[in-house]
Motif scaffolding. Structure first.
Motif, PDB file in Angstrom:
ATOM      1  N   ILE A  98     -17.314 -14.749  -1.005  1.00  0.00           N
ATOM      2  CA  ILE A  98     -16.109 -15.033  -1.786  1.00  0.00           C
ATOM      3  C   ILE A  98     -16.470 -15.469  -3.204  1.00  0.00           C
ATOM      4  N   VAL A  99     -17.392 -16.424  -3.359  1.00  0.00           N
ATOM      5  CA  VAL A  99     -17.705 -16.929  -4.695  1.00  0.00           C
ATOM      6  C   VAL A  99     -18.401 -15.859  -5.538  1.00  0.00           C
ATOM      7  N   GLU A 100     -19.148 -14.960  -4.894  1.00  0.00           N
ATOM      8  CA  GLU A 100     -19.807 -13.900  -5.664  1.00  0.00           C
ATOM      9  C   GLU A 100     -18.795 -12.902  -6.200  1.00  0.00           C
ATOM     10  N   VAL A 101     -17.786 -12.566  -5.406  1.00  0.00           N
ATOM     11  CA  VAL A 101     -16.740 -11.665  -5.891  1.00  0.00           C
ATOM     12  C   VAL A 101     -15.880 -12.378  -6.937  1.00  0.00           C
ATOM     13  N   ALA A 102     -15.557 -13.643  -6.701  1.00  0.00           N
ATOM     14  CA  ALA A 102     -14.721 -14.393  -7.634  1.00  0.00           C
ATOM     15  C   ALA A 102     -15.379 -14.513  -9.005  1.00  0.00           C
ATOM     16  N   ALA A 103     -16.697 -14.615  -9.029  1.00  0.00           N
ATOM     17  CA  ALA A 103     -17.406 -14.761 -10.304  1.00  0.00           C
ATOM     18  C   ALA A 103     -17.238 -13.541 -11.196  1.00  0.00           C
ATOM     19  N   ALA A 104     -16.958 -12.398 -10.611  1.00  0.00           N
ATOM     20  CA  ALA A 104     -16.820 -11.157 -11.375  1.00  0.00           C
ATOM     21  C   ALA A 104     -15.362 -10.757 -11.577  1.00  0.00           C
ATOM     22  N   MET A 105     -14.407 -11.614 -11.200  1.00  0.00           N
ATOM     23  CA  MET A 105     -12.996 -11.271 -11.376  1.00  0.00           C
ATOM     24  C   MET A 105     -12.611 -11.354 -12.850  1.00  0.00           C
ATOM     25  N   PRO A 106     -11.782 -10.440 -13.326  1.00  0.00           N
ATOM     26  CA  PRO A 106     -11.307 -10.519 -14.710  1.00  0.00           C
ATOM     27  C   PRO A 106     -10.246 -11.611 -14.844  1.00  0.00           C
ATOM     28  N   PRO A 107      -9.956 -12.053 -16.069  1.00  0.00           N
ATOM     29  CA  PRO A 107      -8.904 -13.066 -16.271  1.00  0.00           C
ATOM     30  C   PRO A 107      -7.576 -12.614 -15.669  1.00  0.00           C
ATOM     31  N   GLY A 108      -6.887 -13.522 -15.000  1.00  0.00           N
ATOM     32  CA  GLY A 108      -5.598 -13.214 -14.386  1.00  0.00           C
ATOM     33  C   GLY A 108      -5.686 -12.751 -12.952  1.00  0.00           C
ATOM     34  N   LYS A 133     -17.849  -6.317  11.296  1.00  0.00           N
ATOM     35  CA  LYS A 133     -18.681  -6.204  10.110  1.00  0.00           C
ATOM     36  C   LYS A 133     -17.955  -6.839   8.924  1.00  0.00           C
ATOM     37  N   PRO A 134     -18.705  -7.307   7.924  1.00  0.00           N
ATOM     38  CA  PRO A 134     -18.053  -7.952   6.765  1.00  0.00           C
ATOM     39  C   PRO A 134     -17.075  -7.000   6.069  1.00  0.00           C
ATOM     40  N   ALA A 135     -15.835  -7.414   5.953  1.00  0.00           N
ATOM     41  CA  ALA A 135     -14.830  -6.635   5.236  1.00  0.00           C
ATOM     42  C   ALA A 135     -14.840  -7.041   3.761  1.00  0.00           C
ATOM     43  N   PRO A 136     -14.376  -6.182   2.878  1.00  0.00           N
ATOM     44  CA  PRO A 136     -14.355  -6.531   1.457  1.00  0.00           C
ATOM     45  C   PRO A 136     -13.479  -7.758   1.181  1.00  0.00           C
ATOM     46  N   VAL A 137     -13.827  -8.470   0.127  1.00  0.00           N
ATOM     47  CA  VAL A 137     -13.041  -9.621  -0.314  1.00  0.00           C
ATOM     48  C   VAL A 137     -11.832  -9.094  -1.079  1.00  0.00           C
ATOM     49  N   PRO A 138     -10.609  -9.397  -0.652  1.00  0.00           N
ATOM     50  CA  PRO A 138      -9.431  -8.878  -1.350  1.00  0.00           C
ATOM     51  C   PRO A 138      -9.138  -9.642  -2.638  1.00  0.00           C
ATOM     52  N   VAL A 139      -8.894  -8.896  -3.704  1.00  0.00           N
ATOM     53  CA  VAL A 139      -8.603  -9.458  -5.026  1.00  0.00           C
ATOM     54  C   VAL A 139      -7.282  -8.876  -5.511  1.00  0.00           C
ATOM     55  N   LEU A 140      -6.397  -9.731  -5.972  1.00  0.00           N
ATOM     56  CA  LEU A 140      -5.075  -9.312  -6.445  1.00  0.00           C
ATOM     57  C   LEU A 140      -5.073  -9.291  -7.970  1.00  0.00           C
ATOM     58  N   VAL A 141      -4.663  -8.153  -8.547  1.00  0.00           N
ATOM     59  CA  VAL A 141      -4.639  -7.992 -10.001  1.00  0.00           C
ATOM     60  C   VAL A 141      -3.329  -7.344 -10.420  1.00  0.00           C
ATOM     61  N   GLU A 142      -3.062  -7.381 -11.722  1.00  0.00           N
ATOM     62  CA  GLU A 142      -1.892  -6.695 -12.253  1.00  0.00           C
ATOM     63  C   GLU A 142      -2.055  -5.183 -12.089  1.00  0.00           C
ATOM     64  N   ALA A 143      -0.928  -4.503 -12.027  1.00  0.00           N
ATOM     65  CA  ALA A 143      -0.944  -3.072 -11.715  1.00  0.00           C
ATOM     66  C   ALA A 143      -1.743  -2.257 -12.725  1.00  0.00           C
ATOM     67  N   ASP A 144      -1.757  -2.666 -13.995  1.00  0.00           N
ATOM     68  CA  ASP A 144      -2.447  -1.872 -15.017  1.00  0.00           C
ATOM     69  C   ASP A 144      -3.860  -2.373 -15.301  1.00  0.00           C
ATOM     70  N   LYS A 145      -4.359  -3.312 -14.511  1.00  0.00           N
ATOM     71  CA  LYS A 145      -5.696  -3.855 -14.745  1.00  0.00           C
ATOM     72  C   LYS A 145      -6.761  -2.837 -14.343  1.00  0.00           C
ATOM     73  N   ARG A 146      -7.762  -2.675 -15.189  1.00  0.00           N
ATOM     74  CA  ARG A 146      -8.833  -1.715 -14.902  1.00  0.00           C
ATOM     75  C   ARG A 146      -9.897  -2.415 -14.058  1.00  0.00           C
ATOM     76  N   LEU A 161       2.701 -10.629 -10.436  1.00  0.00           N
ATOM     77  CA  LEU A 161       1.769 -11.483  -9.702  1.00  0.00           C
ATOM     78  C   LEU A 161       2.363 -12.869  -9.480  1.00  0.00           C
ATOM     79  N   PRO A 162       2.029 -13.501  -8.356  1.00  0.00           N
ATOM     80  CA  PRO A 162       2.483 -14.878  -8.137  1.00  0.00           C
ATOM     81  C   PRO A 162       1.697 -15.839  -9.031  1.00  0.00           C
ATOM     82  N   GLN A 163       2.167 -17.055  -9.149  1.00  0.00           N
ATOM     83  CA  GLN A 163       1.451 -18.075  -9.892  1.00  0.00           C
ATOM     84  C   GLN A 163       0.190 -18.456  -9.124  1.00  0.00           C
ATOM     85  N   PRO A 164      -0.986 -18.282  -9.710  1.00  0.00           N
ATOM     86  CA  PRO A 164      -2.217 -18.572  -8.960  1.00  0.00           C
ATOM     87  C   PRO A 164      -2.419 -20.064  -8.737  1.00  0.00           C
TER      88      PRO A 164
END
Length: 362
Positions: A98-108, A133-146, A161-164
């Motif tokens: 989780i923390v490894e995926v979170a470290a690479a999340m874009p702003p928002g 088996k380990p499933a991917p960590v789900p990340v929620l982003v805006e629809a137009d986020k690359r 998006l909801p308020q984080p």
């Protein structure tokens, strides 16, 4: 949380399988040859987020906060994402992933699904898929986020998006949205029920709050799974195996809705126990015995408990891991027939209604 240090705690594996990418209609996993009704349980609904996870660091020529470029290419470090590294000795526990995926999340962006629920303290959310088996960590982003999905992360998009929520230093979707996404991504309707039940057991959400957060859009991916989860969720279930046993009771055996973990007493008011499931009309009791029941002392306690149920006129059925659904259904029906044949004078038990139990505990 620490940065650049080896993880030393051994983290137990969980049993919620709420993030498989397979698509099936809700509740389609009915009894079939070899299909098991329940799975093993060894965790608590709540677990604190560990303090010894290792946060990824960038290359640092001075080697104060991270490895030098040369060391980063060596055998002692591995790349967790573009430009970020962790010591190779760090074990990939659910929290570490989780923390490894979170470290690479874009702003928002924010964690959601099983990952956010794990951060909030959901002990059964370990991110295992239907094949353990380990499933991917789900990340929620805006629809137009690359941002694209990868082996490590599953990207979900939403126009609004909801308020984080910032928890344990990690940006997460609110618990209600997180469990909705866990249900949407579940492998089946029963997995969706397990996800919601375990969030309820951990005290992270309420059914009413989840209903309010769910828009109910018919065209939304996974909406049928969410509706199925909300329909069969129960806030008194204490483990995934209990939930799965209850779903076998309701959907496969087609028995009347049971009481879940009710306090049962004898006619003198002495507590006999709180069975996993109870049919208040017939006195049929169903309980799941997992790994924690295999020790000699626990086995002795279970035998005594079963004797008390029988002496009070109840008809107990014990289910173990790996038992085929068809066999569980057969045993439940046979036990209920025996229970209904009992004379009313043999019924030396009583129970408090769930509403009354809530009043007492309050």
């Amino acid at each position: 949380m620490k940065s650049g240090h080896k993880s030393t705690k051994s983290l137990l594996g969980g049993v919620v399988r709420a993030l498989s990418t397979g698509r099936r209609m809700p509740g389609c996993e009915a009894a079939s040859a070899g299909k098991t009704s329940v799975m093993d349980d060894s965790l608590s609904p709540r677990r604190p987020f560990p303090t010894d996870v290792v946060h990824p660091t960038a290359v640092d020529a001075a080697q104060r906060s991270g490895p030098s470029a040369g060391r980063a290419r060596g055998r002692r470090w591995r790349r967790s994402s573009f430009g970020l590294y962790v010591p190779r000795s760090v074990r990939l526990s659910p929290e570490q992933r989780i923390v490894e995926v979170a470290a690479a999340m874009p702003p928002g962006a924010m964690l959601t699904g099983w990952a956010a629920l794990r951060v909030f303290g959901g002990g059964f959310f370990d991110g295992s898929d239907a094949w353990s088996k380990p499933a991917p960590v789900p990340v929620l982003v805006e629809a137009d986020k690359r941002l694209s999905s990868s082996r490590a992360r599953r990207v979900l998009r939403d126009r609004a998006l909801p308020q984080p929520v910032l928890f344990e230093g990690l940006w997460c979707a609110p618990p209600e949205r997180a469990v909705i996404d866990a249900m949407r991504l579940a492998d089946s309707g029963r997995d969706a029920v397990v996800a919601l039940d375990m969030a309820l057991a951990a005290g992270l959400v309420s059914v009413a709050a989840v209903r309010r957060a769910w828009s109910g859009e018919i065209r939304r991916v996974g909406s049928a799974l969410v509706r199925f989860g909300l329909r069969y969720a129960h806030d008194r279930s204490r483990s995934p195996a209990e939930t799965r046993l209850r779903l076998v009771w309701l959907l496969d055996a087609r028995l009347p809705s049971p009481l879940v973990n009710p306090e049962v007493r004898d006619r003198r008011g002495r507590v006999i126990g709180a069975p996993d499931l109870l049919d208040p009309r017939s006195g049929l009791v169903a309980e799941y015995d997992g790994a924690s029941h295999r020790g000699r002392d626990r086995h002795r306690v279970d035998n005594t408990r079963r004797e008390r149920f029988l002496q009070a006129g109840l008809e107990p059925v014990t289910v173990v891991a790996g038992e085929p659904v068809a066999e569980v259904v057969r045993r439940l029906h046979a036990a209920r027939r025996r229970a209904l044949r009992r004379s009313p004078t043999e019924h030396q038990w009583m129970y408090a209604s769930e509403e009354r139990e809530r009043e007492i505990s309050a």
